[in-house]
Design an enzyme around this catalytic site. Sequence first.
Site, PDB file in Angstrom:
ATOM      1  N   ASP A 155       1.329  -1.920  -0.304  1.00 28.64           N
ATOM      2  CA  ASP A 155       0.110   0.157   0.339  1.00 28.64           C
ATOM      3  C   ASP A 155       0.912   1.453  -0.261  1.00 28.64           C
ATOM      4  O   ASP A 155       1.268   1.672   1.046  1.00 28.64           O
ATOM      5  CB  ASP A 155      -1.034   0.371   1.029  1.00 28.64           C
ATOM      6  CG  ASP A 155      -2.029   1.465   1.105  1.00 28.64           C
ATOM      7  OD1 ASP A 155      -2.545   1.611  -0.248  1.00 28.64           O
ATOM      8  OD2 ASP A 155      -2.499   1.530   2.261  1.00 28.64           O
ATOM      9  N   ASP A 354      -1.667   5.689  -6.823  1.00 31.59           N
ATOM     10  CA  ASP A 354      -1.745   5.025  -5.430  1.00 31.59           C
ATOM     11  C   ASP A 354      -2.318   3.614  -6.619  1.00 31.59           C
ATOM     12  O   ASP A 354      -2.592   2.943  -7.845  1.00 31.59           O
ATOM     13  CB  ASP A 354      -3.223   5.358  -5.286  1.00 31.59           C
ATOM     14  CG  ASP A 354      -3.652   4.422  -3.639  1.00 31.59           C
ATOM     15  OD1 ASP A 354      -2.821   4.244  -3.099  1.00 31.59           O
ATOM     16  OD2 ASP A 354      -4.652   4.499  -3.707  1.00 31.59           O
TER      17      ASP A 354
END
Length: 477
Positions: A155, A354
């Site tokens: 992440d 992201d």
Amino acid sequence: MASAIRSYGSCLAVLLALAALRSPRVIGASAAPESGGPRWHVVSISSLLPSTVCTAAEAAPSSSAVRVVHRHGPCSPVPPRGDPPSPLDILDRDQERVDSIHRKIAGASAAVTTSLSTKAAVTLPTRRGASLGTNNYVFSVGLGTPARTFWVELDTGSDLSWVQCKPCNDCYEQQDPLFDPARSSTFSAVPCGARECQELDSRTCSRDNTCRYEYDYADFSRTDGKLVRDRLTLAASHEIPGFVFGCGDDDNGTFARTDGLFGLGRAKLSLASQAATRYGAGAGFSYCLPSSASATGYLSLSAAAPPANARFTGMVTRSDAPSLYFLNLVGVEVAGRKVEIPPAVFATTPTIIDSGTVFSRLPQPAYDALRSAFTRAMDQLRYKRAPALSFLDTCYDFTGRTRVRIPSVALVFADGTKLSLGPRGVLYVWSVGQTCLAFVPIGNDTVGILGNMQQRTVAVIYDVANQRIGFGARGCS
């Protein structure tokens, strides 16, 4: 008539190939060799559909690289629990993550003060953590001495790394045994007064003076636990002694039986920042997300030389979200032509990259212009429209076709670098009868996102020392 069309297509392909020679700094996944040049992708329908077989891993770009796989595909080491997520599940979870990013940047997370013990030696100011939600890709790490292997989510939108640990008050079911601190000779707890504890957004102090963390995720998943240190082992025995991570003992949510999550954000506690102490200050990291759930990619934490075809654009820092990676996106091209979008649209809407958001988000005017250009190109080929799939509103029915022709899409950055998307970065294929443009509109007053569908097969290089992000074509399959 058919002969004339074939002749025209051949001439067009030659002209487009010559035009490509005058287009520097364009990088991204290539179409198949039989494609109609850089402005179009010609692909078989079967190549766009999900596969149930995991393809062989390619050679890693460095000795510190670890294999990255999609957690819901045949390459995943985590057996599925129940049915795989439906397209609506994927879309709903993706929107939850996007909403969380917007809340984080807007500073809308509420402050909550808690104390685990009224007898704590130190009482620290606390507020409930607000991270970005569960993720899509997993990789393996070794923790402790001797090292034990754990599969964790990747992440770039959060910082804290954590795994579930013994003893656990309330843990979700995972594939591997819980991490047992008692079996590691290099384990230690982080005290409340340590610098690393002060780095946490949400922290409390336990009765034994151990620093505790709290993280809530966008989909209501949660992890609470102790902040600890131990040896982290990556591929080929690359080690980070004294790695600081969370030892979760009160966790629940949709983590798909993975053992935890490792954050690659820009804060000091992230895996990327701590790895910099091992590989050199500001070394950064790179990854390549595979083209589909049936292929493999990689994550590299060393300062290896970037691919020769990599092109870089500036990494932007914002004080309201210093942990996130911002880019200066300024335009879009469809089928080799610039889409007319007023400059103010991107100037007033920042863009982040992201790893956990699936579909890229564009400001509404930019999305409208992209969709119009894309549909005009598809309408010329007389493809049948299909119903919308939730908020994916531009869909096609390819039933009965074995091959399709798709206009290319490229994202343009302020310094002229272009990220040219492969077919899987342009279309989201759930079935032959419902294949959709893989972009989503957002309001102008929020944040644009370069999602993982548009990053797949590209080597993405986070050169933190030089404040830039690079893209290299054909980083993985």
